[in-house]
Design an enzyme around this catalytic site. Structure first.
Site, short mmCIF file in Angstrom:
data_model
loop_
_atom_site.label_atom_id
_atom_site.label_comp_id
_atom_site.label_asym_id
_atom_site.label_seq_id
_atom_site.Cartn_x
_atom_site.Cartn_y
_atom_site.Cartn_z
N CYS A 153 0.84 -1.20 0.00
CA CYS A 153 0.00 0.00 0.00
C CYS A 153 0.87 1.25 0.00
CB CYS A 153 -0.94 -0.01 1.21
SG CYS A 153 -1.96 1.47 1.36
N CYS A 156 -0.47 4.06 2.23
CA CYS A 156 -0.26 3.82 3.66
C CYS A 156 1.19 4.10 4.05
CB CYS A 156 -0.60 2.38 4.02
SG CYS A 156 -2.22 1.82 3.49
N ASP A 157 2.14 3.66 3.24
CA ASP A 157 3.54 3.63 3.66
C ASP A 157 4.47 4.53 2.86
OD1 ASP A 157 2.81 1.65 5.51
OD2 ASP A 157 3.08 0.06 4.02
#
Length: 332
Positions: A153, A156-157
């Site tokens: 992701c 997300c990261d």
């Protein structure tokens, strides 16, 4: 009086099993709060069904992990995936949908019979909208370094890799879109794909090709991910000619983002409803499964195109089919 104001659809025990677990049977229980599940709750609640949605994580599903959604109707400039998910959740709450937090596979599951039971919740009808999860490559080092440089992701990261070197593995829309997103943060982005051409939309591919800090590694197969405390390198091999004698390349990296497809979240449904060989739920055009008053919508079912817009459509159809079937049941 709107369905949201109706006593039949009044919300009980918002955001947790609490009092809701002790109430009478729901008209419709939706499992999964991604775009398909949220659309199903909105349509069901507006139709006057006493509706709840069961979600083990954050509402929005995979949509919430997308940096930018630019092909959803009504948003000409595009919209962040998490924002679109929040808007759908807000709309569902406005119609009185109850949100419950639980894992559908954690407790006894009973889908046969007049009443269905999922995670302790009883319902006259169930819509399964559990979506899918990112597929793993099974590379040496992948599991060991997951969360330590290996990610599925970018939204997300990605912030953890600002100014660093990363690789994106995959050739579809998701891989190319997330490569463009990472290019805004990382110093260098390598896009690795086993074929010589992408499956992604041509407009997306051209956009990525034009970015100055993106390099393509086409016709390359990932062999392993190296590193001790974190990702240090990705080893690639030429796809043509097989393993024997194929040249290898070692890319020194800080992160690897994998986008090679998804697998359906249907492990808890095995033996309960009919699945295809890949594990996706088999439905008809009205989202009915092999079990009466159990429906499936979105990425979890067998279908040709898995997009937010098709998931939303599935959810609406499933809710309306459930409403029709429940009405017929009441009439005997």
């Amino acid at each position: 009086m709107s369905p949201a104001d109706s006593p039949r659809n009044a919300e009980v025990g918002r955001d947790g099993p609490g009092a809701a677990a002790a109430t009478a049977v729901w008209d419709l229980l939706v499992v999964g709060a991604g775009p398909a599940g949220l659309a199903a709750t909105i349509y069901a609640a507006r139709a006057g069904l006493r509706t709840s949605v069961l979600e083990r994580g954050v509402p929005g599903g995979q949509m919430a992990t997308a940096d930018w959604v630019e092909n959803y109707p009504g948003f000409p400039e595009g919209v962040a995936g998490v924002e679109l998910g929040l808007k759908m959740e807000e709309q569902a709450r406005r119609f009185g949908v109850t949100f419950l937090t639980a894992d559908a596979g954690a407790t006894g599951l009973q889908l046969a019979g007049s009443d269905k039971t999922v995670a302790g919740q009883r319902a006259r009808a169930v819509v399964v909208a559990t979506g899918s999860r990112p597929r793993r490559l099974g590379l040496p080092g992948e599991d060991r370094l997951a969360g330590r440089g290996v990610s599925y992701c970018a939204t997300c990261d990605g912030a953890f890799f600002r100014g660093k070197r990363v690789a994106v593995i995959g050739g579809g829309d998701s891989a190319v879109t997330e490569a463009a997103f990472l290019a805004k943060l990382a110093a260098k982005v390598f896009v690795v794909h086993r074929r010589d051409g992408f499956r992604a939309a041509p407009t997306l591919v051209e956009r990525v090709r034009a970015l100055g800090n993106v390099e393509l590694r086409l016709g390359r197969v990932p062999v392993s991910i190296e590193g001790s405390g974190g990702v240090e390198a990705l080893v690639l091999r030429e796809a043509a000619g097989g393993e024997a004698g194929a040249r290898e390349e070692r890319l020194e990296l800080d992160g690897v983002f994998i986008y090679v497809g998804t697998d359906p979240e249907t492990g808890f449904l095995k033996g309960k409803v009919d699945l295809d060989r890949a594990g996706y739920v088999i439905t008809d055009e009205e989202m009915r499964t092999s079990v009466p008053r159990v429906y499936a919508a979105g990425d979890v079912r067998v279908k040709g195109l898995r997009q937010v817009v098709t998931a939303v459509a599935d959810g609406a159809v499933a809710a309306m089919t459930a409403e029709k079937d429940l009405a017929a049941l009441a009439q005997g």
